[in-house]
Design an enzyme around this catalytic site. Structure first.
Site, PDB file in Angstrom:
ATOM      1  N   ASP A   1      -8.188   5.691  -2.334  1.00  0.00           N
ATOM      2  CA  ASP A   1      -7.482   4.596  -1.994  1.00  0.00           C
ATOM      3  C   ASP A   1      -6.724   3.996  -3.346  1.00  0.00           C
ATOM      4  O   ASP A   1      -7.571   3.365  -3.913  1.00  0.00           O
ATOM      5  CB  ASP A   1      -8.145   3.643  -0.953  1.00  0.00           C
ATOM      6  CG  ASP A   1      -7.252   2.486  -0.431  1.00  0.00           C
ATOM      7  OD1 ASP A   1      -5.959   2.376  -0.889  1.00  0.00           O
ATOM      8  OD2 ASP A   1      -7.638   1.821   0.362  1.00  0.00           O
TER       9      ASP A   1
ATOM     10  N   CYS B   1       0.819  -1.210   0.094  1.00  0.00           N
ATOM     11  CA  CYS B   1       0.253   0.183  -0.084  1.00  0.00           C
ATOM     12  C   CYS B   1       0.785   1.362   0.027  1.00  0.00           C
ATOM     13  O   CYS B   1       0.528   2.289  -0.763  1.00  0.00           O
ATOM     14  CB  CYS B   1      -0.926  -0.025   1.204  1.00  0.00           C
ATOM     15  SG  CYS B   1      -0.329  -0.142   2.718  1.00  0.00           S
TER      16      CYS B   1
ATOM     17  N   HIS C   1      -2.338   0.546   7.022  1.00  0.00           N
ATOM     18  CA  HIS C   1      -2.639   0.948   5.640  1.00  0.00           C
ATOM     19  C   HIS C   1      -2.257   2.244   5.231  1.00  0.00           C
ATOM     20  O   HIS C   1      -2.063   3.102   6.316  1.00  0.00           O
ATOM     21  CB  HIS C   1      -4.193   0.623   5.403  1.00  0.00           C
ATOM     22  CG  HIS C   1      -4.630   0.586   4.118  1.00  0.00           C
ATOM     23  ND1 HIS C   1      -3.704  -0.151   2.925  1.00  0.00           N
ATOM     24  CD2 HIS C   1      -5.430   1.452   3.190  1.00  0.00           C
ATOM     25  CE1 HIS C   1      -4.488   0.279   1.851  1.00  0.00           C
ATOM     26  NE2 HIS C   1      -5.486   0.891   2.067  1.00  0.00           N
TER      27      HIS C   1
END
Length: 666
Positions: free
Chosen positions: A475, A415, A459
């Site tokens: 995202d 991520c 994250h």
């Protein structure tokens, strides 16, 4: 146990002491230097060999250099002989060395009492329910060992001594529970008091620096970061974004916080819709960040800490959260952050380092041909969706131009790769952007209703500023691995190979789903451990004051409560003394004899033993010969049972004989 009973008494007692000490010392191996653990193991093995082989104890001339060398090793390992960790290490070595220097009975008790103290030191480093149960077992073993040294004649079987130790624990348990609730609590955890050398229970969490590959290492940890209990239904996982840090400065290799110069007064927040109410129980860490569901509607109130908020709406405490904390929160999923037509000093969100990632910089500048910022964002997300990018826990290493190498070379990352590259492209495209790190998702435990957010849920995502909408969450990981957001990390990446340390570290994360036997067992253990954390470890001074205040009010004041507690203590003590006296049938029959003789004018004095009592009865000539003979025989048998070594005949058989003699005393 049978082999232990077959040994001579002195050897059996010494081996029992060694086993009890090992039960106390073994948990310390998790935090002690390896050489200390090996030296203790060798010392205990040496003492066991001496006991079994019947050899002489080593001389002081041999032990003294070993002890001095061990102290020098402590100084070398900890750079001090003071403090918590160094002190515990020295105490562990002291117990081990004392085993080789036991020459008198008092030395045995010194070792036992040192072990009792070491039981407490285990809680400096771990306070889970497993540690508590292990220490209860250690205390039971120490009590059994101490009882074994008390017998002067024949010793009961080990099972009988264990039962006696268990009874002692049961008698002490109500007092311990009472003291737990009413004894004044410390203002902070014991391990954070001055003189400690660290925080044994705290664990590292999210860092203030994000570089490629950093969060993927954190994601392999299955440790809980915090637990959440919602009022009402739990939101879908795709909405569970737990906001932590905002990283707004990029130096070419890593994203950090602190590059922004905006002021708190320049930030606006408008919330709409229905609020989410929940309570967060944050695990200890060496950071000060507080995590809340986006977007928090108020400042959290954390007992014992001062909370603060930054201009980027980062919530934090005034110092590292060394202990477990709990705080209620209200969040609004529908919000507008800086939702104005203009942004104060937008250039600060467009800064990029000179001389890094020329390909990505050119690609971002090319995006400016698209008039609408939303379309620029969509083009980058479409690139991640349609081109062969992969989501992996083992991304390749990157060099100086990390964004270029990722976007046009490896195309494999975690991520932090996707969020960092996305924000770089957005800034190059003229869109204010920044990285946000925190946690995403969580696992609902159906047993206790808590959502557990683990370190593996760490994250990173992005925020871009759009005119009229403000800062909007984007995202980019969801474009590559949507299962990461909708479900969890295990559904988005491949499991680790079947062999190696990675397989052991990731076993529970990839195989313990809620429907499997392992998943149900994990939920049950998690619920038990969470209950322990909530009701035992999180019993703070504030909760104690609230409990005592409510109890005091319900009992019409502290005076009444104090009298009730005093009365309960007296009754409990009286009951214990009565059971100790009357539980044995022989003692009960003896008490009946004394009452009958007192009725006949021969009351026993308080300091008069059975032998002296029998002599006075015979000299008084107040009983007929048959009654006198029965009383004398009764007292002789009782005296032999009471003061001589234990007889092989059961107590109930002797009690029956004494009852027969008692019936003849008239």
């Amino acid at each position: 146990m049978k082999a232990l009973a077959a040994l001579p008494r002195d050897k059996a007692d010494t081996l029992l002491l060694l086993g009890s000490a090992l039960l106390v010392l073994a948990p310390h191996a998790a935090h002690l230097p390896l050489w200390v653990s090996l030296l203790c193991a060798a010392t205990l093995a040496w003492r066991g060999s001496i006991t079994l082989r019947g050899k002489r104890m080593p001389s002081a001339m041999l032990l003294l250099p070993i002890a001095v060398g061990a102290m020098a090793g402590i100084q070398f390992s900890y750079k001090t002989l003071l403090g918590r960790d160094a002190g515990v290490a020295m105490l562990v070595l002291l117990v081990a060395f004392k085993m080789l220097e036991m020459h008198a009975r008092r030395d045995l008790y010194v070792v036992i009492f040192l072990c009792f103290f070491l039981v407490l030191t285990n809680f400096f480093y771990a306070q889970g329910i497993g540690t508590a149960l292990l220490m209860v077992a250690a205390v039971l073993a120490l009590l059994t060992t101490q009882l074994s040294f008390q017998f002067t004649g024949s010793v009961p079987k080990l099972g009988t001594r264990l039962a006696m130790g268990a009874k002692m624990l049961l008698f002490a348990a109500p007092i311990a529970v009472l003291l737990f609730f009413v004894f004044p609590r410390l203002g902070g955890p014991l391990w954070s008091m001055p003189g400690g050398s660290g925080n044994g229970s705290a664990k590292s969490g999210l860092s203030e620096r994000m570089a490629p590959g950093q969060m993927s290492n954190l994601a392999m940890s299955d440790e809980p970061a915090f637990r959440v209990r919602f009022e009402g239904a739990v939101p879908p996982k795709a909405q569970l974004y737990w906001r932590g840090l905002v990283l707004d400065a990029f130096d070419g290799t890593a994203w950090t916080r602190g590059g922004s110069i905006a002021t708190r007064s320049g930030t606006s927040l408008r919330v709409r819709g229905q609020a989410q109410r929940y309570e967060v129980t944050l695990e200890p860490s060496d950071t000060r960040w507080l995590f809340t569901l986006e977007m928090a509607g108020h400042m959290p109130e954390v007992p014992g800490y001062q909370t603060q908020v930054s201009h980027q709406l980062e919530l934090s405490a005034d110092r590292p959260l060394a202990g477990r904390v709990r705080y209620p929160m209200i969040s609004y999923p529908d919000y507008a952050l800086d939702g104005r037509d203009t942004l104060d000093d937008p250039n600060q969100w467009l800064l990029l380092p000179y001389g890094y990632n020329p390909k990505a910089l050119a690609a971002g500048i090319a995006l400016r041909k698209e008039a609408e910022p939303a379309r620029r964002i969509e083009q980058v997300l479409r690139r991640f969706r349609e081109q062969p990018y992969s989501y992996t826990l083992e991304p390749p290493l990157l060099g100086r131009h990390s964004v270029d190498e990722f976007l046009y070379g490896t195309r494999a990352g975690f991520c932090e790769h996707y969020s960092g590259a996305f924000v770089f492209l957005m800034r190059a495209a003229g869109i204010p952007a920044r990285v946000v790190t925190g946690y995403q998702g969580g696992e609902l435990n159906p047993i206790d209703g808590y959502v557990t957010v683990r370190q593996s849920d760490a994250h990173a995502w992005a925020e871009v500023w759009l005119r009229g909408r403000g800062w909007v969450r984007v995202d980019p990981t969801a474009a590559v691995a949507p299962e990461r957001v909708r479900r969890n990390l295990a559904a988005a990446v491949s499991p680790p190979p079947p062999f190696g340390i990675d397989a052991l570290r990731g076993l529970s994360m990839f195989s313990a789903n809620g429907d499997s036997l392992l998943g149900r067992l994990r939920n049950a253990l998690g619920a038990v451990n969470n209950g322990w954390n909530q009701w035992v470890l999180n019993y703070t001074p504030e909760r104690q004051r609230g409990l005592l205040q409510s109890v005091g009010e319900s009992l019409a004041g502290w005076r009444v409560a104090g009298l009730i507690m005093l009365g309960a203590g007296v009754l409990l003590l009286g009951r214990i003394l009565y059971l100790r006296r009357e539980h044995n049938p022989v003692e009960a029959v003896y008490s009946s004899l004394c009452k009958r003789l007192a009725h006949l004018g021969l009351a026993r004095a308080a300091d008069e033993g059975p032998t002296a009592y029998a002599a006075r009865i015979a000299a008084s000539q107040q009983l007929a010969p048959p009654s006198l003979h029965a009383a004398a025989e009764f007292l002789r048998r009782y005296s032999a049972w009471r003061y001589a070594p234990p007889q092989p005949a059961p107590d109930r058989q002797l009690a029956a004989t004494l009852k027969r003699l008692l019936s003849q005393v008239r």
